[in-house]
Structure formats: structure tokens, C-alpha cells
Design a protein around this motif. Structure first.
Motif, PDB file in Angstrom:
ATOM      1  N   ILE A  59       0.937  -1.219   0.014  1.00 31.86           N
ATOM      2  CA  ILE A  59       0.155  -0.099  -0.174  1.00 31.86           C
ATOM      3  C   ILE A  59       0.687   1.340   0.041  1.00 31.86           C
ATOM      4  O   ILE A  59       0.676   2.416  -0.857  1.00 31.86           O
ATOM      5  CB  ILE A  59      -1.078  -0.072   1.063  1.00 31.86           C
ATOM      6  CG1 ILE A  59      -2.044  -1.042   1.017  1.00 31.86           C
ATOM      7  CG2 ILE A  59      -1.837   1.294   1.482  1.00 31.86           C
ATOM      8  CD1 ILE A  59      -2.601  -1.290   2.235  1.00 31.86           C
ATOM      9  N   ILE A  60       1.937   1.302   1.008  1.00 36.76           N
ATOM     10  CA  ILE A  60       2.688   2.376   1.102  1.00 36.76           C
ATOM     11  C   ILE A  60       3.846   2.634  -0.051  1.00 36.76           C
ATOM     12  O   ILE A  60       4.287   3.592  -0.276  1.00 36.76           O
ATOM     13  CB  ILE A  60       3.092   2.773   2.374  1.00 36.76           C
ATOM     14  CG1 ILE A  60       1.910   2.856   3.473  1.00 36.76           C
ATOM     15  CG2 ILE A  60       3.914   3.803   2.660  1.00 36.76           C
ATOM     16  CD1 ILE A  60       2.082   2.903   4.877  1.00 36.76           C
ATOM     17  N   ARG A  61       4.479   1.400  -0.123  1.00 44.03           N
ATOM     18  CA  ARG A  61       5.594   1.458  -1.213  1.00 44.03           C
ATOM     19  C   ARG A  61       6.816   2.417  -0.702  1.00 44.03           C
ATOM     20  O   ARG A  61       7.140   3.322  -1.247  1.00 44.03           O
ATOM     21  CB  ARG A  61       5.149   2.013  -2.739  1.00 44.03           C
ATOM     22  CG  ARG A  61       4.131   0.785  -3.221  1.00 44.03           C
ATOM     23  CD  ARG A  61       5.285  -0.162  -3.716  1.00 44.03           C
ATOM     24  NE  ARG A  61       4.329  -0.959  -4.820  1.00 44.03           N
ATOM     25  CZ  ARG A  61       4.621  -2.065  -5.162  1.00 44.03           C
ATOM     26  NH1 ARG A  61       5.808  -2.517  -4.819  1.00 44.03           N
ATOM     27  NH2 ARG A  61       3.805  -2.900  -6.036  1.00 44.03           N
ATOM     28  N   PRO A  62       7.079   1.904   0.517  1.00 46.56           N
ATOM     29  CA  PRO A  62       8.573   2.697   0.879  1.00 46.56           C
ATOM     30  C   PRO A  62       9.731   2.598   0.329  1.00 46.56           C
ATOM     31  O   PRO A  62       9.790   1.493  -0.222  1.00 46.56           O
ATOM     32  CB  PRO A  62       8.503   2.340   2.359  1.00 46.56           C
ATOM     33  CG  PRO A  62       7.983   0.877   2.318  1.00 46.56           C
ATOM     34  CD  PRO A  62       6.994   1.101   1.374  1.00 46.56           C
ATOM     35  N   PRO A  63      10.477   3.769  -0.034  1.00 52.65           N
ATOM     36  CA  PRO A  63      11.700   3.543  -0.916  1.00 52.65           C
ATOM     37  C   PRO A  63      12.547   2.802  -0.097  1.00 52.65           C
ATOM     38  O   PRO A  63      12.983   2.914   0.999  1.00 52.65           O
ATOM     39  CB  PRO A  63      12.120   4.933  -1.140  1.00 52.65           C
ATOM     40  CG  PRO A  63      11.415   5.879  -0.126  1.00 52.65           C
ATOM     41  CD  PRO A  63      10.332   5.185   0.272  1.00 52.65           C
ATOM     42  N   ARG A  64      13.384   1.790  -0.811  1.00 55.58           N
ATOM     43  CA  ARG A  64      14.490   1.152  -0.074  1.00 55.58           C
ATOM     44  C   ARG A  64      15.763   1.191  -0.834  1.00 55.58           C
ATOM     45  O   ARG A  64      15.674   1.196  -2.165  1.00 55.58           O
ATOM     46  CB  ARG A  64      14.131  -0.394  -0.213  1.00 55.58           C
ATOM     47  CG  ARG A  64      12.945  -0.690   0.685  1.00 55.58           C
ATOM     48  CD  ARG A  64      13.061  -0.578   2.361  1.00 55.58           C
ATOM     49  NE  ARG A  64      11.892  -1.202   2.848  1.00 55.58           N
ATOM     50  CZ  ARG A  64      11.608  -0.484   4.167  1.00 55.58           C
ATOM     51  NH1 ARG A  64      12.221   0.160   4.703  1.00 55.58           N
ATOM     52  NH2 ARG A  64      10.795  -1.086   4.692  1.00 55.58           N
ATOM     53  N   ARG A  65      16.912   1.494   0.043  1.00 53.70           N
ATOM     54  CA  ARG A  65      18.109   1.367  -0.778  1.00 53.70           C
ATOM     55  C   ARG A  65      18.890   0.087  -0.891  1.00 53.70           C
ATOM     56  O   ARG A  65      19.694  -0.047  -1.844  1.00 53.70           O
ATOM     57  CB  ARG A  65      19.103   2.395  -0.229  1.00 53.70           C
ATOM     58  CG  ARG A  65      18.370   3.713  -0.195  1.00 53.70           C
ATOM     59  CD  ARG A  65      19.496   4.730   0.758  1.00 53.70           C
ATOM     60  NE  ARG A  65      18.834   5.932   0.992  1.00 53.70           N
ATOM     61  CZ  ARG A  65      19.052   6.343   2.183  1.00 53.70           C
ATOM     62  NH1 ARG A  65      20.205   5.968   3.080  1.00 53.70           N
ATOM     63  NH2 ARG A  65      18.185   7.521   2.438  1.00 53.70           N
TER      64      ARG A  65
END
Length: 79
Positions: free
Chosen positions: A46-52
Motif C-alpha cells: 500500500i505505502i511502497r516505501p523506498p528502499r536502498r
């Protein structure tokens, strides 16, 4: 901003899930882990947080989920 939102909502949901399952009297670890894993991936989608980097927490939760599902299926087959 999405990462902050994800990191704020995830533990709140985990707390509510653990309290709810405890209130219902659930004591099996596999149920807790399955629902917590489901919450993690639904929130992640739902949120799709950015990941490195790679999502190590997600991979670990998924591996443990498959382990418990496999144990449950084997117990059904062999009993």
C-alpha cells in the motif's frame, strides 16, 4: 515521507495485532507470525516505501512463514 509513514504505522499495527490475538487467547507462534507477515506485506504494497538495499526483514518473514506453512501441511498430511 513514505518511509517515515511505513515505519510509524508498522509497529502500531504489530502492537494491535499482538494485543488482539492475545485477547482472543491465541498461543500458537505460527499464527502470530503469519498474521504479522501478512500485515507487513499488505502495508508494504500500500505505502511502497523506498528502499536502498534488499528487504531483509521481508525475506526473513517470508522464509519463516513458508517454514511454518510447510510444518502445518506436513502435520495435516501425516496425521
Amino acid at each position: 515521507m513514505r518511509a517515515l509513514l511505513f515505519n510509524a504505522i508498522l509497529p502500531l499495527g504489530y502492537g494491535l495485532i499482538v494485543m488482539g490475538l492475545g485477547f482472543l487467547g491465541e498461543s500458537r507462534l505460527d499464527v502470530y507470525l503469519s498474521i504479522l507477515t501478512l500485515w507487513y506485506f499488505v502495508l508494504y504494497l500500500i505505502i511502497r516505501p523506498p528502499r536502498r538495499t534488499y528487504d531483509l526483514l521481508g525475506l526473513g518473514l517470508l522464509a519463516m512463514f513458508f517454514y511454518f506453512v510447510t510444518l502445518r501441511i506436513l502435520s495435516i498430511i501425516f496425521t
